[in-house]
Scaffold this motif. Structure first.
Motif, PDB file in Angstrom:
ATOM      1  N   ALA A  45     -48.571  21.168  -4.873  1.00 44.21           N
ATOM      2  CA  ALA A  45     -49.322  21.245  -3.616  1.00 44.21           C
ATOM      3  C   ALA A  45     -48.670  20.386  -2.535  1.00 44.21           C
ATOM      4  N   LEU A  46     -48.223  19.201  -2.919  1.00 42.85           N
ATOM      5  CA  LEU A  46     -47.601  18.299  -1.948  1.00 42.85           C
ATOM      6  C   LEU A  46     -46.188  18.740  -1.564  1.00 42.85           C
ATOM      7  N   LEU A  47     -45.525  19.477  -2.435  1.00 45.03           N
ATOM      8  CA  LEU A  47     -44.131  19.846  -2.210  1.00 45.03           C
ATOM      9  C   LEU A  47     -43.949  21.172  -1.474  1.00 45.03           C
ATOM     10  N   LEU A  48     -44.961  22.011  -1.443  1.00 44.08           N
ATOM     11  CA  LEU A  48     -44.790  23.359  -0.897  1.00 44.08           C
ATOM     12  C   LEU A  48     -44.228  23.367   0.527  1.00 44.08           C
ATOM     13  N   LEU A  49     -44.903  22.757   1.451  1.00 40.45           N
ATOM     14  CA  LEU A  49     -44.452  22.813   2.847  1.00 40.45           C
ATOM     15  C   LEU A  49     -43.129  22.079   3.065  1.00 40.45           C
ATOM     16  N   PRO A  50     -42.932  20.873   2.489  1.00 38.72           N
ATOM     17  CA  PRO A  50     -41.609  20.257   2.626  1.00 38.72           C
ATOM     18  C   PRO A  50     -40.499  21.100   1.993  1.00 38.72           C
ATOM     19  N   ALA A  51     -40.793  21.805   0.912  1.00 42.07           N
ATOM     20  CA  ALA A  51     -39.790  22.668   0.276  1.00 42.07           C
ATOM     21  C   ALA A  51     -39.403  23.805   1.211  1.00 42.07           C
ATOM     22  N   VAL A  52     -40.385  24.438   1.832  1.00 42.93           N
ATOM     23  CA  VAL A  52     -40.107  25.532   2.778  1.00 42.93           C
ATOM     24  C   VAL A  52     -39.275  25.009   3.948  1.00 42.93           C
ATOM     25  N   TRP A  53     -39.683  23.861   4.495  1.00 45.28           N
ATOM     26  CA  TRP A  53     -38.946  23.275   5.624  1.00 45.28           C
ATOM     27  C   TRP A  53     -37.496  22.979   5.253  1.00 45.28           C
ATOM     28  N   LEU A  76     -40.345  23.405  -7.728  1.00 40.79           N
ATOM     29  CA  LEU A  76     -41.713  23.805  -7.404  1.00 40.79           C
ATOM     30  C   LEU A  76     -42.236  24.857  -8.381  1.00 40.79           C
ATOM     31  N   GLY A  77     -41.454  25.903  -8.630  1.00 41.42           N
ATOM     32  CA  GLY A  77     -41.868  26.943  -9.564  1.00 41.42           C
ATOM     33  C   GLY A  77     -42.031  26.416 -10.973  1.00 41.42           C
ATOM     34  N   GLN A  78     -41.146  25.504 -11.368  1.00 41.61           N
ATOM     35  CA  GLN A  78     -41.248  24.914 -12.703  1.00 41.61           C
ATOM     36  C   GLN A  78     -42.535  24.120 -12.826  1.00 41.61           C
ATOM     37  N   TRP A  79     -42.888  23.366 -11.791  1.00 40.87           N
ATOM     38  CA  TRP A  79     -44.138  22.611 -11.826  1.00 40.87           C
ATOM     39  C   TRP A  79     -45.338  23.539 -11.950  1.00 40.87           C
ATOM     40  N   ILE A  80     -45.330  24.634 -11.226  1.00 41.80           N
ATOM     41  CA  ILE A  80     -46.454  25.571 -11.294  1.00 41.80           C
ATOM     42  C   ILE A  80     -46.573  26.141 -12.707  1.00 41.80           C
ATOM     43  N   LEU A 124     -41.131  31.214  -1.981  1.00 46.60           N
ATOM     44  CA  LEU A 124     -42.290  31.911  -2.554  1.00 46.60           C
ATOM     45  C   LEU A 124     -41.970  32.811  -3.740  1.00 46.60           C
ATOM     46  N   ASP A 125     -40.742  33.319  -3.845  1.00 50.13           N
ATOM     47  CA  ASP A 125     -40.422  34.093  -5.047  1.00 50.13           C
ATOM     48  C   ASP A 125     -40.448  33.193  -6.283  1.00 50.13           C
ATOM     49  N   ASP A 126     -40.040  31.939  -6.118  1.00 50.87           N
ATOM     50  CA  ASP A 126     -40.086  31.000  -7.248  1.00 50.87           C
ATOM     51  C   ASP A 126     -41.514  30.532  -7.524  1.00 50.87           C
ATOM     52  N   VAL A 127     -42.320  30.439  -6.492  1.00 52.96           N
ATOM     53  CA  VAL A 127     -43.739  30.133  -6.694  1.00 52.96           C
ATOM     54  C   VAL A 127     -44.371  31.237  -7.548  1.00 52.96           C
ATOM     55  N   MET A 128     -44.042  32.493  -7.229  1.00 51.63           N
ATOM     56  CA  MET A 128     -44.584  33.614  -8.010  1.00 51.63           C
ATOM     57  C   MET A 128     -44.072  33.577  -9.439  1.00 51.63           C
ATOM     58  N   ALA A 129     -42.797  33.264  -9.636  1.00 54.93           N
ATOM     59  CA  ALA A 129     -42.255  33.124 -10.992  1.00 54.93           C
ATOM     60  C   ALA A 129     -43.000  32.016 -11.733  1.00 54.93           C
ATOM     61  N   GLY A 130     -43.339  30.949 -11.021  1.00 59.09           N
ATOM     62  CA  GLY A 130     -44.118  29.867 -11.616  1.00 59.09           C
ATOM     63  C   GLY A 130     -45.526  30.297 -11.997  1.00 59.09           C
ATOM     64  N   VAL A 131     -46.133  31.142 -11.173  1.00 58.86           N
ATOM     65  CA  VAL A 131     -47.477  31.666 -11.498  1.00 58.86           C
ATOM     66  C   VAL A 131     -47.402  32.499 -12.777  1.00 58.86           C
ATOM     67  N   TYR A 132     -46.389  33.352 -12.875  1.00 59.95           N
ATOM     68  CA  TYR A 132     -46.214  34.121 -14.112  1.00 59.95           C
ATOM     69  C   TYR A 132     -45.991  33.192 -15.299  1.00 59.95           C
ATOM     70  N   GLY A 133     -45.166  32.174 -15.105  1.00 61.20           N
ATOM     71  CA  GLY A 133     -44.914  31.211 -16.170  1.00 61.20           C
ATOM     72  C   GLY A 133     -46.182  30.481 -16.579  1.00 61.20           C
ATOM     73  N   CYS A 134     -47.001  30.127 -15.604  1.00 65.60           N
ATOM     74  CA  CYS A 134     -48.262  29.442 -15.880  1.00 65.60           C
ATOM     75  C   CYS A 134     -49.190  30.322 -16.707  1.00 65.60           C
ATOM     76  N   PHE A 135     -49.341  31.573 -16.307  1.00 65.55           N
ATOM     77  CA  PHE A 135     -50.200  32.483 -17.074  1.00 65.55           C
ATOM     78  C   PHE A 135     -49.678  32.678 -18.492  1.00 65.55           C
ATOM     79  N   ALA A 136     -48.360  32.795 -18.633  1.00 66.86           N
ATOM     80  CA  ALA A 136     -47.772  32.947 -19.974  1.00 66.86           C
ATOM     81  C   ALA A 136     -48.029  31.694 -20.810  1.00 66.86           C
ATOM     82  N   MET A 137     -47.896  30.517 -20.210  1.00 68.95           N
ATOM     83  CA  MET A 137     -48.150  29.269 -20.944  1.00 68.95           C
ATOM     84  C   MET A 137     -49.619  29.165 -21.338  1.00 68.95           C
ATOM     85  N   LEU A 138     -50.512  29.544 -20.435  1.00 62.17           N
ATOM     86  CA  LEU A 138     -51.942  29.510 -20.767  1.00 62.17           C
ATOM     87  C   LEU A 138     -52.263  30.472 -21.907  1.00 62.17           C
ATOM     88  N   LEU A 139     -51.647  31.656 -21.897  1.00 61.18           N
ATOM     89  CA  LEU A 139     -51.841  32.605 -22.981  1.00 61.18           C
ATOM     90  C   LEU A 139     -51.312  32.039 -24.294  1.00 61.18           C
TER      91      LEU A 139
END
Length: 147
Positions: A45-53, A76-80, A124-139
């Motif tokens: 959450a803290l890294l998103l905007l500085p990462a984009v910038w 960022l994606g790895q953290w997600i 944002l493509d890496d954020v999405m990859a992180g979301v997929y990774g998060c769901f896979a880890m939760l599963l």
């Protein structure tokens, strides 16, 4: 001074300069940070905007749409990926592999997000990859395959 800060952040402290597989090096920075205690959700959450910038500033400076040295998006994606996962060594290894798999293959809509302008497309493509990774880890955690 601003350029130096943008390059330091975008390259995750220099990991982006790794000669072979800078994205993998950036992901390992993310894994190490989680292992050392960075809370993944707060960090992301803290890294998103500085990462984009920083990604946009470096891309503009290098006249490149998505320079290989920009790896803050992998951090960022790895953290997600690790949101809701443990820091057990097996979980860290599996989460690392899952994120790299999703980052490289870019399943829908990650590839589409990559086409967004500037730093948003880089990150944002890496954020999405992180979301997929998060769901896979939760599963996998639900199935008791990782802790």
């Amino acid at each position: 001074m601003r350029n130096k800060l943008a390059f330091a952040l975008a390259t995750a402290g220099g990991a982006g300069y790794f000669p072979k597989g800078p994205g993998t090096a950036g992901s390992l920075v993310g894994v190490a940070a989680v292992y050392l205690g960075v809370p993944p959700l707060l960090g992301a959450a803290l890294l998103l905007l500085p990462a984009v910038w920083s990604a946009q500033a470096v891309a503009r400076h290098l006249s490149s749409k998505d320079p290989q040295i920009v790896v803050i998006d992998e951090v960022l994606g790895q953290w997600i990926t690790f949101v809701g996962a443990s820091t057990a060594p097996l979980s860290l290894a599996v989460g690392f592999v899952l994120f790299r798999l999703f980052d490289i293959t870019k399943p829908w809509p990650a590839r589409r997000l990559e086409k967004l302008p500037g730093g948003w497309g880089i990150v944002l493509d890496d954020v999405m990859a992180g979301v997929y990774g998060c769901f896979a880890m939760l599963l996998l955690r639900w199935l008791h395959l990782v802790s």
